[in-house]
Scaffold this active site. Structure first.
Site, short mmCIF file in Angstrom:
data_model
loop_
_atom_site.label_atom_id
_atom_site.label_comp_id
_atom_site.label_asym_id
_atom_site.label_seq_id
_atom_site.Cartn_x
_atom_site.Cartn_y
_atom_site.Cartn_z
N LYS A 165 0.66 -1.15 0.05
CA LYS A 165 0.01 0.01 -0.04
C LYS A 165 0.82 1.06 0.03
CE LYS A 165 -4.37 -0.90 2.27
NZ LYS A 165 -5.10 -0.61 3.76
C1 E4P Z 1 -8.37 -0.34 3.35
O1 E4P Z 1 -7.58 -0.89 2.92
C2 E4P Z 1 -8.12 0.21 4.60
O2 E4P Z 1 -7.52 -0.44 5.38
C3 E4P Z 1 -9.58 0.58 5.52
O3 E4P Z 1 -10.67 0.38 4.81
C4 E4P Z 1 -9.52 2.06 6.04
O4 E4P Z 1 -10.42 2.17 6.82
P1 E4P Z 1 -10.57 2.14 8.40
O5 E4P Z 1 -9.12 1.87 9.06
O6 E4P Z 1 -10.99 3.40 8.85
O7 E4P Z 1 -11.73 0.98 8.73
#
Ligand code: E4P
Length: 222
Positions: A88
């Site tokens: 990521k």
């Molecule tokens: C997606 O890859 C993210 O990890 C995720 O959906 C981010 O959102 P959150 O941590 O607010 O649930």
């Protein structure tokens, strides 16, 4: 339509793999912190859970990086840990550049914290494996999210980009359905979202009714 689990809890991931046939896992610094364990220890263990399958684990680099060179250097190390890892990187100028460089090296990339269609378009142009619009965060900010998903899917299809549209920060079953209707390839949601979404009170009351009729009826002989 693929379902990814948004979690770093190994017991949740193991359950979702066995019972729900999830197609992959997404983690982020919040999920890792919630485990109370070291980052590398957790992601290695998640990697072992999916080893030998085609399921991916999206693993985030240090969010403090601002230089693409630093993003690439850490991404290369993480990618070397497990063939299932998709790295990521953020939807920033440096993140997009890092994506392009990493894809040139054959490392898969999830361009994350994406909030606009043009960010998604740039991620696709840079060869992103996944692009992750965070719809839960937008909705919490009072913004519409379905038009964004529709635009990103349309852009992807118009130009036949290979990028998969991964709708992220999904908070409830309605958002899963909206993403599916809009043509998203993947949703990622937390454990409770799937657990609650797969359940329905009418299913339970319906089963109770059928049990009562069943109990009043002879079964017969085989
Ligand atoms: C997606 O890859 C993210 O990890 C995720 O959906 C981010 O959102 P959150 O941590 O607010 O649930």
């Amino acid at each position: 339509m693929k379902f990814f689990l948004d979690s770093a809890h190994v017991h949740e991931i193991a359950h979702a793999l066995e019972m729900w046939a999830i197609d992959g896992v997404t983690t982020n610094p919040r999920h890792i912190q919630a485990t109370g364990r070291p980052f590398l220890e957790v992601i290695r263990e998640i990697g072992r859970l999916v080893a030998g399958t085609d399921k991916t684990v999206s693993t985030e680099i240090n969010p403090h990086h601002t230089r693409w060179e630093d993003m690439v250097a850490e991404a290369e190390q993480l990618a070397a840990l497990c063939p299932n890892f998709v790295i990521k990187v953020p939807s920033t100028e440096a993140g997009f550049k890092a994506c392009q460089v990493l894809r040139g090296e054959g490392i898969r990339v999830n361009v994350t914290v994406c909030f606009s269609a043009v960010q998604a378009l740039q991620a696709m142009r840079m060869g992103a494996t996944y692009v992750s619009p965070f719809i839960g965060w937008k909705e919490a900010n009072g913004e519409e999210t379905v038009p964004l998903i529709q635009e990103i899917v349309t852009i992807r299809d118009n130009y036949a980009f290979a990028t998969e549209v991964l709708v992220a920060a999904v908070r409830n079953a309605r958002q899963i359905v909206e993403a599916a209707v809009a043509g998203a390839d993947i949703v990622t949601a937390g454990f409770a979202v799937y657990q609650e979404g797969f359940d329905h009170p009418y299913t339970h009351s319906g089963l109770a009714r059928f049990q009562s009729f069943w109990d009043q009826t002879p079964y017969g002989e085989w």
